[in-house]
Write an enzyme that holds these catalytic residues in place. Structure first.
Site, short mmCIF file in Angstrom:
data_model
loop_
_atom_site.label_atom_id
_atom_site.label_comp_id
_atom_site.label_asym_id
_atom_site.label_seq_id
_atom_site.Cartn_x
_atom_site.Cartn_y
_atom_site.Cartn_z
N TYR A 158 -14.97 8.64 118.73
CA TYR A 158 -15.24 7.81 117.55
C TYR A 158 -14.20 6.68 117.45
O TYR A 158 -14.55 5.52 117.21
CB TYR A 158 -15.19 8.71 116.32
CG TYR A 158 -15.58 8.07 115.00
CD1 TYR A 158 -16.89 7.67 114.75
CD2 TYR A 158 -14.63 7.89 114.00
CE1 TYR A 158 -17.25 7.11 113.53
CE2 TYR A 158 -14.97 7.34 112.77
CZ TYR A 158 -16.29 6.95 112.54
OH TYR A 158 -16.63 6.39 111.33
N SER B 81 -12.90 1.77 111.09
CA SER B 81 -12.44 3.00 110.43
C SER B 81 -10.93 3.09 110.57
O SER B 81 -10.35 2.53 111.52
CB SER B 81 -13.08 4.21 111.11
OG SER B 81 -12.44 5.40 110.71
N1 LIG Z 1 -17.92 7.86 105.36
C1 LIG Z 1 -16.71 7.63 105.85
O1 LIG Z 1 -15.73 8.33 105.51
C2 LIG Z 1 -16.50 6.49 106.81
C3 LIG Z 1 -15.17 6.15 107.11
C4 LIG Z 1 -14.93 5.11 108.00
C5 LIG Z 1 -15.99 4.43 108.56
N2 LIG Z 1 -17.26 4.78 108.26
C6 LIG Z 1 -18.35 4.02 108.89
O2 LIG Z 1 -19.14 3.45 107.87
C7 LIG Z 1 -20.46 3.22 108.39
C8 LIG Z 1 -21.46 3.80 107.39
O3 LIG Z 1 -21.29 5.22 107.37
P1 LIG Z 1 -21.66 6.13 106.10
O4 LIG Z 1 -20.47 6.93 105.81
O5 LIG Z 1 -22.27 5.28 105.04
O6 LIG Z 1 -22.73 7.11 106.79
P2 LIG Z 1 -24.25 7.46 106.44
O7 LIG Z 1 -24.40 7.70 105.00
O8 LIG Z 1 -24.57 8.56 107.38
O9 LIG Z 1 -25.05 6.13 106.86
C9 LIG Z 1 -25.21 5.80 108.20
C10 LIG Z 1 -26.36 4.81 108.33
O10 LIG Z 1 -26.59 4.59 109.73
C11 LIG Z 1 -27.98 4.84 110.02
N3 LIG Z 1 -28.07 5.35 111.38
C12 LIG Z 1 -27.34 6.35 111.93
N4 LIG Z 1 -27.72 6.56 113.19
C13 LIG Z 1 -28.71 5.68 113.46
C14 LIG Z 1 -29.51 5.41 114.60
N5 LIG Z 1 -29.39 6.10 115.73
N6 LIG Z 1 -30.44 4.43 114.51
C15 LIG Z 1 -30.59 3.72 113.38
N7 LIG Z 1 -29.87 3.93 112.25
C16 LIG Z 1 -28.94 4.90 112.30
C17 LIG Z 1 -28.40 5.86 108.99
O11 LIG Z 1 -29.82 5.86 108.84
P3 LIG Z 1 -30.59 7.12 108.15
O12 LIG Z 1 -29.70 7.65 107.07
O13 LIG Z 1 -31.85 6.48 107.61
O14 LIG Z 1 -30.83 8.11 109.22
C18 LIG Z 1 -27.68 5.33 107.76
O15 LIG Z 1 -28.39 4.27 107.20
C19 LIG Z 1 -20.50 3.89 109.76
O16 LIG Z 1 -20.29 2.92 110.76
C20 LIG Z 1 -19.32 4.83 109.72
O17 LIG Z 1 -18.82 5.10 111.03
C21 LIG Z 1 -17.55 5.79 107.38
#
Ligand SMILES: NC(=O)c1ccc[n+]([C@@H]2O[C@H](COP(=O)([O-])OP(=O)(O)OC[C@H]3O[C@@H](n4cnc5c(N)ncnc54)[C@H](OP(=O)(O)O)[C@@H]3O)[C@@H](O)[C@H]2O)c1
Length: 244
Positions: free
Chosen positions: A147, A133
């Site tokens: 984080y 991130s």
């Molecule tokens: N969105 C942003 O602005 C952003 C920015 C920088 C980095 N990121 C990173 O990008 C990655 C994806 O995030 P996203 O934004 O796509 O978020 P998201 O839509 O919330 O997706 C997160 C994924 O992780 C799974 N997950 C979460 N906790 C879990 C657990 N305890 N056990 C198993 N699976 C789990 C969720 O499963 P379910 O949905 O089925 O529960 C979902 O598939 C993450 O590492 C996040 O930190 C995101």
């Protein structure tokens, strides 16, 4: 890009960036094994990508089960994406230890364990993509110490593994997204955060949040043979936020 005959695991493939990645890989002919935690999110993803094979797991406790499930479903892997993640945004002074531990275990430790135990399946080399991130490098108005700790760890892990796994022709890269609209960030898009969001978006040269699909395209490129000489890299995908 051609993924026909390639088997790719997407951990956290049921939502947001992981879902978009799974769907693109599926459309390019890959055999996609994806994990999710929430049945409703898995079902929503399957509506758009019915050929994706899903497993429902709760990390970190199910890390070993993920490994066994992958081995039952494929005897070879060409790529792994770690898109699972959680965020807790407590101020540093009152950060709860159990939340720090959960975030570290979900965001970092489970990836370490799953990848370690799946290395024997990379029989033809392959590509690993971690999601860090911009928070690994920059302070935020929303408290992000815990984080940031997990996302910085991913950068170090990327460098170490690129070096160590290069001999197997396994490439290891990470990406550093800025603000992307997903379930993780959905609260930040509510009216109550209009001011904070607008202030944040003013700092992004492209003046908008990114989409999961834009991030997924970078991940898919890094997984593909078109990125065959890229390893140990960490790439910003943030609308230019890191230049501000
Ligand atoms: N969105 C942003 O602005 C952003 C920015 C920088 C980095 N990121 C990173 O990008 C990655 C994806 O995030 P996203 O934004 O796509 O978020 P998201 O839509 O919330 O997706 C997160 C994924 O992780 C799974 N997950 C979460 N906790 C879990 C657990 N305890 N056990 C198993 N699976 C789990 C969720 O499963 P379910 O949905 O089925 O529960 C979902 O598939 C993450 O590492 C996040 O930190 C995101």
């Amino acid at each position: 890009m051609d993924f026909v005959g390639k088997s790719i695991l997407v951990v956290g493939g049921s939502s947001g960036i992981g879902r978009a990645t799974s769907l693109i890989l599926n459309s390019l002919g890959a055999k996609v094994l994806a994990t999710g935690r929430t049945k409703e999110h898995i079902d929503e993803t399957l509506q758009s990508g019915p050929r994706i094979t899903f497993g429902k797991f709760n990390l970190p406790k199910d890390s070993d089960k993920v490994v066994n499930w992958v081995k039952e479903n494929s005897d070879i892997l060409h790529g792994v994406v770690f898109s699972q993640g959680v965020i807790f945004t407590e101020p540093f002074e009152t950060f709860r230890t159990h939340e720090l531990e959960e975030m570290f275990k979900v965001n970092v430790e489970s990836s370490f364990i799953i990848l370690r135990d799946l290395i024997p399946l990379f029989k033809e080399g392959g590509s690993v993509v971690f999601i860090s991130s911009v928070d690994a490098f920059f302070g935020e108005t929303i408290p992000s110490s815990g984080y940031a700790l997990t996302k910085s760890a991913i950068i170090g892990l990327t460098h170490a593994l690129a070096y160590e796994l290069g001999k197997y022709n396994i490439r290891v890269n990470s990406i550093m997204p800025g603000l992307i609209r997903t379930n993780m960030t959905e609260d930040f898009f509510k009216n109550e955060f209009d001011n904070e969001r607008n202030e944040f978006i003013k700092q992004i040269p492209l003046r908008r949040a990114g989409t999961p699909e834009e991030v997924a395209k970078l991940i898919v490129f890094l997984l593909s043979d078109d990125a065959s000489y890229i390893t140990g890299d960490s790439i910003f995908i943030d609308g230019g936020y890191h230049t501000a």
